[in-house]
Scaffold this motif. Structure first.
Motif, PDB file in Angstrom:
ATOM      1  N   ILE A 286      45.710  38.680  34.240  1.00  0.00           N
ATOM      2  CA  ILE A 286      44.503  39.398  33.807  1.00  0.00           C
ATOM      3  C   ILE A 286      43.467  39.382  34.922  1.00  0.00           C
ATOM      4  O   ILE A 286      42.810  40.398  35.206  1.00  0.00           O
ATOM      5  CB  ILE A 286      43.950  38.782  32.517  1.00  0.00           C
ATOM      6  N   PHE A 287      43.318  38.233  35.601  1.00  0.00           N
ATOM      7  CA  PHE A 287      42.380  38.155  36.718  1.00  0.00           C
ATOM      8  C   PHE A 287      42.813  39.108  37.847  1.00  0.00           C
ATOM      9  O   PHE A 287      41.969  39.702  38.524  1.00  0.00           O
ATOM     10  CB  PHE A 287      42.306  36.730  37.259  1.00  0.00           C
ATOM     11  N   ALA A 288      44.119  39.245  38.037  1.00  0.00           N
ATOM     12  CA  ALA A 288      44.627  40.093  39.121  1.00  0.00           C
ATOM     13  C   ALA A 288      44.243  41.552  38.918  1.00  0.00           C
ATOM     14  O   ALA A 288      44.073  42.292  39.892  1.00  0.00           O
ATOM     15  CB  ALA A 288      46.144  39.963  39.230  1.00  0.00           C
ATOM     16  N   LEU A 289      44.100  41.968  37.664  1.00  0.00           N
ATOM     17  CA  LEU A 289      43.709  43.361  37.404  1.00  0.00           C
ATOM     18  C   LEU A 289      42.322  43.658  37.959  1.00  0.00           C
ATOM     19  O   LEU A 289      42.004  44.806  38.268  1.00  0.00           O
ATOM     20  CB  LEU A 289      43.760  43.647  35.897  1.00  0.00           C
ATOM     21  N   ASN A 290      41.485  42.619  38.060  1.00  0.00           N
ATOM     22  CA  ASN A 290      40.142  42.818  38.613  1.00  0.00           C
ATOM     23  C   ASN A 290      40.163  43.018  40.129  1.00  0.00           C
ATOM     24  O   ASN A 290      39.147  43.387  40.722  1.00  0.00           O
ATOM     25  CB  ASN A 290      39.266  41.603  38.288  1.00  0.00           C
ATOM     26  N   CYS A 291      41.318  42.775  40.752  1.00  0.00           N
ATOM     27  CA  CYS A 291      41.420  42.931  42.204  1.00  0.00           C
ATOM     28  C   CYS A 291      41.681  44.371  42.614  1.00  0.00           C
ATOM     29  O   CYS A 291      41.733  44.670  43.819  1.00  0.00           O
ATOM     30  CB  CYS A 291      42.535  42.040  42.750  1.00  0.00           C
ATOM     31  N   SER A 292      41.866  45.247  41.649  1.00  0.00           N
ATOM     32  CA  SER A 292      42.105  46.646  41.977  1.00  0.00           C
ATOM     33  C   SER A 292      40.895  47.220  42.719  1.00  0.00           C
ATOM     34  O   SER A 292      39.756  47.107  42.262  1.00  0.00           O
ATOM     35  CB  SER A 292      42.368  47.448  40.695  1.00  0.00           C
ATOM     36  N   GLY A 293      41.130  47.804  43.870  1.00  0.00           N
ATOM     37  CA  GLY A 293      40.047  48.324  44.704  1.00  0.00           C
ATOM     38  C   GLY A 293      39.680  47.415  45.855  1.00  0.00           C
ATOM     39  O   GLY A 293      38.956  47.842  46.770  1.00  0.00           O
ATOM     40  N   MET A 294      40.171  46.169  45.837  1.00  0.00           N
ATOM     41  CA  MET A 294      39.901  45.253  46.935  1.00  0.00           C
ATOM     42  C   MET A 294      40.806  45.586  48.129  1.00  0.00           C
ATOM     43  O   MET A 294      41.869  46.166  47.971  1.00  0.00           O
ATOM     44  CB  MET A 294      40.117  43.797  46.486  1.00  0.00           C
ATOM     45  N   PHE A 295      40.360  45.199  49.303  1.00  0.00           N
ATOM     46  CA  PHE A 295      41.121  45.476  50.513  1.00  0.00           C
ATOM     47  C   PHE A 295      42.144  44.373  50.755  1.00  0.00           C
ATOM     48  O   PHE A 295      41.833  43.183  50.699  1.00  0.00           O
ATOM     49  CB  PHE A 295      40.191  45.586  51.728  1.00  0.00           C
ATOM     50  N   LEU A 296      43.380  44.818  51.004  1.00  0.00           N
ATOM     51  CA  LEU A 296      44.440  43.918  51.442  1.00  0.00           C
ATOM     52  C   LEU A 296      44.982  44.520  52.734  1.00  0.00           C
ATOM     53  O   LEU A 296      45.687  45.526  52.711  1.00  0.00           O
ATOM     54  CB  LEU A 296      45.536  43.802  50.386  1.00  0.00           C
ATOM     55  N   GLY A 297      44.615  43.913  53.846  1.00  0.00           N
ATOM     56  CA  GLY A 297      44.871  44.558  55.117  1.00  0.00           C
ATOM     57  C   GLY A 297      43.816  45.637  55.337  1.00  0.00           C
ATOM     58  O   GLY A 297      42.619  45.392  55.202  1.00  0.00           O
ATOM     59  N   SER A 298      44.252  46.837  55.646  1.00  0.00           N
ATOM     60  CA  SER A 298      43.306  47.930  55.899  1.00  0.00           C
ATOM     61  C   SER A 298      43.196  48.914  54.734  1.00  0.00           C
ATOM     62  O   SER A 298      42.476  49.905  54.839  1.00  0.00           O
ATOM     63  CB  SER A 298      43.744  48.698  57.154  1.00  0.00           C
TER      64      SER A 298
END
Length: 320
Positions: A286-298
């Protein structure tokens, strides 16, 4: 031709004697016929203009000659039909040109049949997709804590829900979803739920412009244990190809929690990769869903609940 015309003169003379006519009219008629006979007798039946373009000078037919299949090639006295036993085609004048069956033409007809069948299949798939779109609604402004099960429960009174797909939006903290019903009536009723408070935000419901892409059934969970694994798993897309599997795992463990299994996938066709991330705890998913939109790499990643479990790889048998 001259002989035929002369015979015509004789028959005409007999006919003329039967009807009352003057000598002047008889002689005038005979003069006209004799002029015709004289004209025809001067023609050369072997002249080039008397032969079609597709008949050669040696009497054979050219490749572009019109082909008519004689009935004698199809019928015989023993079984009524005789398909495939004759290799002769008859021309328009009834003579056989002793040419074998045009296998190229048969292949062209067969290819035309296959193309027609593909067009029919394409039309059927397009009609099926359009019908699926009419049974689907688009839901936006979904709280991060709302799961697919919560959405299915909310829309269940509208009709039978056959699929529910929550998607992460990299440009918003809120998410969106597609909900497919068993019939169009359920989708029409679902439009009235717009404005209902679900979590902390009222959801918006609109007719969908796209159908839900079905998941290969062989990847769906097959047991209660696998269904429990799906609850702890997220689906991540738009991953930079330069990012390694260890970097993906480190990213999620720092933000969400311990990762139990990770599957990073990519190919040479797409410019980005995808990943299935299974956590030890369902809360971490559930916490991982909040990471949508974050940058991973470029690149900004997009995260959604997974429909499939991350199954352990089956080791390959050593080759001898």
């Amino acid at each position: 031709m001259a002989a035929v015309a002369e015979n015509a003169i004789g028959s005409e003379n007999q006919f003329i004697h039967r009807k009352p006519a003057t000598c002047d009219s008889e002689s005038e008629y005979q003069r006209d016929v004799r002029k015709l006979v004289d004209l025809l007798s001067k023609l050369n039946p072997s002249a080039k203009e008397f032969f079609p373009s597709w008949r050669k000078s040696d009497g054979r037919l050219s490749a572009d000659a019109p082909v008519f299949v004689a009935s004698a090639d199809y019928f015989n006295s023993s079984n009524g039909f005789n398909y495939g036993n004759s290799n002769k085609d008859s021309s328009s004048d009834g003579s056989s040109n002793n040419q074998p069956m045009n296998r190229r033409g048969f292949g062209q007809r067969r290819n035309g049949y296959n193309q027609g069948r593909r067009r029919m299949n394409d039309r059927a798939r397009r009609a099926e997709r359009e019908e699926s779109i009419r049974r689907t609604v688009y839901v936006s402004d979904i709280d991060q804590n709302v799961t697919e099960e919560h959405l299915a429960e909310l829309f269940a009174p509208c009709g039978q829900v056959v699929d529910c797909r929550v998607c992460g939006d990299p440009h918003s903290i809120l998410r969106f979803a597609f909900i497919e019903f068993a019939d169009e009536e359920g989708a029409m009723v679902a439009l009235n739920i717009g404005g209902t408070l679900l979590g902390y935000y009222p959801v918006k419901v609109l007719p969908s412009k796209t159908a839900i892409l079905p998941v290969n059934p062989k990847f769906l969970p097959k047991s209660n244990d696998e269904r429990e694994m799906v609850v702890r798993t997220v689906y991540c897309t738009n991953i930079d190809k330069k990012v390694t599997q260890s970097e993906v795992k480190q990213f999620f463990e720092q933000v969400c929690g311990e990762v139990s299994r990770l599957r990073l996938l990519g190919d040479n066709v797409h410019s980005t990769r995808i990943a299935f991330v299974e956590f030890v705890q369902a809360e971490s998913a559930i916490f991982a869903l909040n990471c949508s939109g974050m940058f991973l790499g470029s690149l900004q990643i997009r995260i959604s609940p997974s429909k499939t479990p991350v199954r352990p790889r089956i080791p390959r048998a050593p080759s001898h």
